[in-house]
Design a protein around this motif. Structure first.
Motif, PDB file in Angstrom:
ATOM      1  N   SER A  28       0.826  -1.194   0.000  1.00  0.00           N
ATOM      2  CA  SER A  28       0.000   0.000   0.000  1.00  0.00           C
ATOM      3  C   SER A  28       0.866   1.251   0.000  1.00  0.00           C
ATOM      4  O   SER A  28       1.964   1.291   0.566  1.00  0.00           O
ATOM      5  N   LEU A  29       0.350   2.318  -0.623  1.00  0.00           N
ATOM      6  CA  LEU A  29       1.021   3.613  -0.627  1.00  0.00           C
ATOM      7  C   LEU A  29       0.747   4.403   0.644  1.00  0.00           C
ATOM      8  O   LEU A  29       1.401   5.421   0.899  1.00  0.00           O
ATOM      9  N   LEU A  30      -0.223   3.965   1.435  1.00  0.00           N
ATOM     10  CA  LEU A  30      -0.591   4.688   2.649  1.00  0.00           C
ATOM     11  C   LEU A  30       0.472   4.523   3.731  1.00  0.00           C
ATOM     12  O   LEU A  30       1.011   3.431   3.928  1.00  0.00           O
ATOM     13  N   ALA A  31       0.759   5.604   4.426  1.00  0.00           N
ATOM     14  CA  ALA A  31       1.647   5.568   5.589  1.00  0.00           C
ATOM     15  C   ALA A  31       0.781   5.717   6.827  1.00  0.00           C
ATOM     16  O   ALA A  31       0.368   6.821   7.195  1.00  0.00           O
ATOM     17  N   CYS A  32       0.471   4.609   7.449  1.00  0.00           N
ATOM     18  CA  CYS A  32      -0.465   4.613   8.572  1.00  0.00           C
ATOM     19  C   CYS A  32       0.256   4.879   9.897  1.00  0.00           C
ATOM     20  O   CYS A  32       1.435   4.545  10.065  1.00  0.00           O
ATOM     21  N   ALA A  33      -0.478   5.475  10.820  1.00  0.00           N
ATOM     22  CA  ALA A  33       0.056   5.761  12.146  1.00  0.00           C
ATOM     23  C   ALA A  33       0.250   4.462  12.932  1.00  0.00           C
ATOM     24  O   ALA A  33      -0.352   3.428  12.604  1.00  0.00           O
ATOM     25  N   PRO A  34       1.071   4.489  13.972  1.00  0.00           N
ATOM     26  CA  PRO A  34       1.224   3.298  14.819  1.00  0.00           C
ATOM     27  C   PRO A  34      -0.128   2.813  15.327  1.00  0.00           C
ATOM     28  O   PRO A  34      -0.985   3.609  15.714  1.00  0.00           O
ATOM     29  N   GLY A  35      -0.323   1.519  15.296  1.00  0.00           N
ATOM     30  CA  GLY A  35      -1.587   0.935  15.720  1.00  0.00           C
ATOM     31  C   GLY A  35      -2.613   0.857  14.620  1.00  0.00           C
ATOM     32  O   GLY A  35      -3.728   0.397  14.848  1.00  0.00           O
ATOM     33  N   GLN A  36      -2.248   1.313  13.423  1.00  0.00           N
ATOM     34  CA  GLN A  36      -3.138   1.232  12.276  1.00  0.00           C
ATOM     35  C   GLN A  36      -2.445   0.486  11.135  1.00  0.00           C
ATOM     36  O   GLN A  36      -1.226   0.334  11.118  1.00  0.00           O
ATOM     37  N   ALA A  37      -3.270   0.025  10.192  1.00  0.00           N
ATOM     38  CA  ALA A  37      -2.748  -0.645   8.998  1.00  0.00           C
ATOM     39  C   ALA A  37      -3.674  -0.335   7.836  1.00  0.00           C
ATOM     40  O   ALA A  37      -4.871  -0.055   8.027  1.00  0.00           O
ATOM     41  N   ALA A  38      -3.117  -0.365   6.631  1.00  0.00           N
ATOM     42  CA  ALA A  38      -3.913  -0.139   5.426  1.00  0.00           C
ATOM     43  C   ALA A  38      -4.828  -1.337   5.202  1.00  0.00           C
ATOM     44  O   ALA A  38      -4.372  -2.483   5.180  1.00  0.00           O
ATOM     45  N   GLN A  39      -6.132  -1.071   5.055  1.00  0.00           N
ATOM     46  CA  GLN A  39      -7.114  -2.130   4.869  1.00  0.00           C
ATOM     47  C   GLN A  39      -8.077  -1.762   3.761  1.00  0.00           C
ATOM     48  O   GLN A  39      -8.385  -0.580   3.552  1.00  0.00           O
ATOM     49  N   ARG A  40      -8.589  -2.769   3.072  1.00  0.00           N
ATOM     50  CA  ARG A  40      -9.624  -2.548   2.066  1.00  0.00           C
ATOM     51  C   ARG A  40     -10.927  -2.184   2.766  1.00  0.00           C
ATOM     52  O   ARG A  40     -11.397  -2.920   3.630  1.00  0.00           O
ATOM     53  N   VAL A  41     -11.521  -1.042   2.406  1.00  0.00           N
ATOM     54  CA  VAL A  41     -12.748  -0.601   3.058  1.00  0.00           C
ATOM     55  C   VAL A  41     -13.927  -0.540   2.093  1.00  0.00           C
ATOM     56  O   VAL A  41     -15.080  -0.419   2.530  1.00  0.00           O
ATOM     57  N   ASP A  42     -13.670  -0.620   0.797  1.00  0.00           N
ATOM     58  CA  ASP A  42     -14.750  -0.553  -0.185  1.00  0.00           C
ATOM     59  C   ASP A  42     -14.184  -1.019  -1.522  1.00  0.00           C
ATOM     60  O   ASP A  42     -12.978  -1.256  -1.664  1.00  0.00           O
ATOM     61  N   GLY A  43     -15.068  -1.158  -2.504  1.00  0.00           N
ATOM     62  CA  GLY A  43     -14.613  -1.559  -3.828  1.00  0.00           C
ATOM     63  C   GLY A  43     -15.700  -2.287  -4.588  1.00  0.00           C
ATOM     64  O   GLY A  43     -16.868  -2.297  -4.191  1.00  0.00           O
ATOM     65  N   ASP A  44     -15.289  -2.887  -5.699  1.00  0.00           N
ATOM     66  CA  ASP A  44     -16.225  -3.600  -6.564  1.00  0.00           C
ATOM     67  C   ASP A  44     -15.538  -4.840  -7.108  1.00  0.00           C
ATOM     68  O   ASP A  44     -14.442  -4.750  -7.693  1.00  0.00           O
TER      69      ASP A  44
END
Length: 268
Positions: A28-44
């Protein structure tokens, strides 16, 4: 006939393998804060038709289908396919796209490989959702948005533009061949990395984030793990667009999309 069937199955298997490799290879291109992770939240998953999309086609002969995990777009003229949900906040949009020869209905442009294009953060000048239009490219000039055209103009240009909502379409960056080239295409001629290849799936990742003094980047478009375009906030740049609607945009082409996903940082 048996040999032909085997050949077709082998080609299909190779395409699916390429799609899987694209989708699985990129973090993932996202840089998440500590305690978080990039997750799929929507799509098709492209198994339920076009219920999540709004179609605007310039030519009624356009054919758009979403079934069996594939969004198949075949159009002889301008076409925009709008994701119905507004996008805002920090997010990554990713999908795999394959360019195929344009359909016979495209006439003199039949068979060409062209125009894997995106609108994002699109709004009317007052911030409303884009009103329906007729699918012609010029009909979107009055919107505010970012536009990326990959392999446009018959696979001769790959460009990034900013639409101001006043009719101005500022060319920010790009590559262009021959007669299509302008001084604003500061990267020079097209390269293998910026050109579309028939039947070759590519993974596109679009990052949008709030810029900070420490990191002014607010958008990035990545193709197969390699950055194409980066937008940074600055005193001499337009105010970053941070919300709006997304559309797949194309013309006289055939495109197939798979694995359309929206990712955001979430608590682990």
């Amino acid at each position: 006939m048996v040999g032909l069937a085997l050949l077709r199955r082998s080609a299909a298997a190779a395409t699916l393998a390429g799609v899987a490799a694209c989708a699985g290879a990129a973090p993932s291109l996202l840089a998440c804060a500590p305690g978080q992770a990039a997750q799929r939240v929507d799509g098709d998953t492209f198994t339920q038709g076009l219920v999540r999309w709004r179609l605007e086609a310039q030519d009624p002969r356009a054919v758009v289908q979403a079934e069996g995990g594939v969004l198949d777009v075949q159009t002889p003229a301008g076409l925009s396919l709008w994701w119905r949900s507004e996008l805002q906040g920090d997010f990554e949009l990713r999908f795999t796209a394959t360019a195929l020869p344009a359909p016979a209905t495209a006439g003199a442009l039949a068979g060409r490989i062209s125009d894997l294009n995106l609108f994002w953060h699109a709004t009317e000048p007052d911030g409303r959702e884009p009103a329906p239009r007729n699918g012609a490219f010029a009909s979107y000039d009055s919107l505010r948005l970012y536009y990326a055209g990959i392999g446009a103009n018959g696979n001769a240009t790959t460009r990034l533009r900013h639409y101001s909502g006043t009719g101005a379409r500022t060319l920010l960056d790009g590559w262009a061949d021959g007669a299509e080239a302008t001084p604003q295409d500061r990267r020079g001629a097209m390269t293998p990395a910026t050109r579309l290849v028939a039947g070759q799936p590519v993974l596109l990742q679009l990052l949008s984030r709030a810029p900070t003094p420490a990191d002014p980047v607010h958008a990035r478009l990545v193709k197969d793990g390699q950055p194409l375009f980066t937008l940074q906030a600055g005193a001499d740049t337009p105010a970053p667009l941070q919300r709006g609607w997304f559309a797949l945009r194309t013309t006289a082409s055939r495109l197939q999309l798979r694995g359309f996903e929206l990712w955001q940082c979430r608590a682990t």
